[in-house]
Design an enzyme around this catalytic site. Structure first.
Site: not given
Ligand code: PBG
Length: 331
Positions: A201, A254
Site C-alpha cells: 500500500k 493499492k
Molecule cells: C484506511 C484505508 C484507506 C483506503 C482504504 N482503507 C485510506 C488511507 O490509507 O488513507 C483508501 C481507499 C480509496 O482511496 O478508495 N487506511
C-alpha cells in the site's frame, strides 16, 4: 511467400473471432464492492468527490445489499463512519461499533455474500492515523507506535470476525500486522477466517476522495512512515514476502492503476490470489471526465479494469462494480 507473412488482423476481423481469442475476461466474480456505513436513519448522502457512492445508514443498507446480491456481486468491503473518535480508536473494536453492526446485519440478510472488513484505525482515531500515536521523547515529534497499534488492530479484527466477517482486510501497514492478526484470530477460534492483506500500500494522493468519504484524513503529518514510497518496487517484494510468511491468504496492491507493474510482479513471484484496489481518485477522475463529456465512461472503466486483470489481478475492489456487472450483462 508474399509479404506480409504474418497477418495479425486475421483474428480481428469480427466480434466473434475477437472474442474467441480474447485472453482476459472480466466477470462479476472478480468484483468487490466497497460500502460506507454510517449511524443514523434514512441517510443516503452522496459523497461529493465520488458521485454515485453514498454514506448509507443501516436502515437503507438492506436494499443496497439486496441489489448487490441480485446483480451477482459476490463480495463487499465494509467501511464504517463512526460518530465517536478518540485517541485509541475505541469504536473500531467495539462489539457494537458501526462496522460490527453492519457485518451482523449484512450476514443476516445475505448469508452467502462474502463480507470483507477493512481493519484499520484511521476512521476511528481523532488524529486520523492508522495506529496509536505517541510523542517521541527525543524529538517531541508524534509518531505512530507500531507494536501498540498491533494490539488494537488485533482487537479490531477479532471483533469483526465475531460479528461474522468472512475476510479480514488489514489496511494499516504496521509491521507484523498479518502475523499479529493471524495469531489473534486463531486464538479466538477463527482459524478459518482469511486475511486479505493490503500488502503493498503506497502513500498515495489517490486516496484523497476516500478520506473525504471516510473522514479519515490525518490531522497532522502524513502516512509516509508506514505507507510505501511510490518510487519503490523492490521494497514491494519485501512487504509481500513478509505477509506471505506471516500467513496472508491474499495479497493486495493499492492503488491499482499507477501500480500495475507491482500487480504483475506479485502475480509472478507469489502463488496467492492478487487483489487490485481501484481506489477513490481513480474512480473520481473517471467520473469527472465523464460528467464533462470528455470520455466514454463505460469504455474507459472496462478498459481500465481489464488492464488490471491482464496485469495479474485475480480480484478487483472497485466503486464501479455495480455498473460493471450491469454492463457485462449488456444493460
Ligand atoms: C484506511 C484505508 C484507506 C483506503 C482504504 N482503507 C485510506 C488511507 O490509507 O488513507 C483508501 C481507499 C480509496 O482511496 O478508495 N487506511
Amino acid at each position: 511467400m508474399s509479404y506480409p507473412i504474418a497477418r495479425h488482423r486475421r483474428l480481428r476481423r469480427s466480434g466473434g473471432l475477437r472474442s474467441m481469442v480474447r485472453e482476459t475476461v472480466l466477470t462479476a466474480e472478480d468484483m468487490i464492492y466497497p460500502i460506507f456505513v454510517t449511524h443514523g436513519t434514512s441517510i443516503r448522502s452522496e459523497i461529493p468527490s465520488m458521485p454515485g457512492v453514498y454514506h448509507l445508514s443501516m436502515d437503507l443498507l438492506e436494499s443496497e445489499i439486496r441489489e448487490i446480491e441480485a446483480l451477482g456481486i459476490k463480495a463487499v468491503l465494509l467501511f464504517g463512519v463512526p460518530d465517536h473518535k478518540d485517541a485509541q480508536g475505541t469504536s473500531a473494536y467495539d462489539a457494537n461499533g458501526i462496522v460490527q453492526e453492519a457485518i451482523r446485519a449484512v450476514k443476516g440478510w445475505a448469508p452467502q455474500l462474502v463480507v470483507i472488513a477493512d481493519t484499520c484505525l484511521c476512521q476511528f482515531t481523532e488524529h486520523g492515523h492508522c495506529g496509536v500515536v505517541h510523542q517521541d521523547e527525543a524529538s517531541g515529534i508524534a509518531v505512530v507506535d507500531n507494536d501498540k497499534s498491533l494490539e488494537l488492530l488485533v482487537r479490531t479484527a477479532v471483533s469483526q470476525a465475531e460479528a461474522g466477517a468472512d475476510i479480514i482486510a488489514p489496511s494499516n501497514m504496521m509491521d507484523g500486522f498479518v502475523h499479529a492478526i493471524r495469531a489473534g484470530l486463531d486464538q479466538a477460534g477463527f482459524s478459518d477466517i482469511a486475511i486479505m492483506s493490503y500488502s503493498v500500500k503506497y502513500a498515495s494522493a489517490f486516496y484523497g476522495p476516500f478520506r473525504d468519504a471516510a473522514h479519515s484524513a490525518p490531522q497532522f503529518g502524513d502516512r509516509k512512515t508506514y505507507q510505501m514510497d511510490p518510487a519503490n518496487a523492490r521494497e514491494a517484494l519485501r512487504e509481500a514476502e513478509s505477509d506471505v510468511a506471516e500467513g496472508a491468504d491474499m495479497l493486495m496492491v493499492k492503488p491499482a492503476l499507477a501500480y500495475l507493474d507491482i500487480v504483475k510482479t506479485l502475480k509472478e513471484q507469489f502463488d496467492l490470489p492478487v487483489v487490485a484496489y481501484n481506489v477513490s481518485a481513480e474512480y473520481s477522475m473517471v467520473k469527472a471526465a465523464a460528467a464533462n463529456g470528455w470520455i466514454n465512461e463505460r469504455s474507459v472503466v472496462m478498459e481500465t479494469l481489464v488492464s488490471m486483470k491482464r496485469a495479474g489481478a485475480d480480484l478487483i475492489i472497485t466503486y464501479h462494480a455495480k455498473d460493471v456487472v450491469k454492463w457485462l450483462r449488456g444493460e
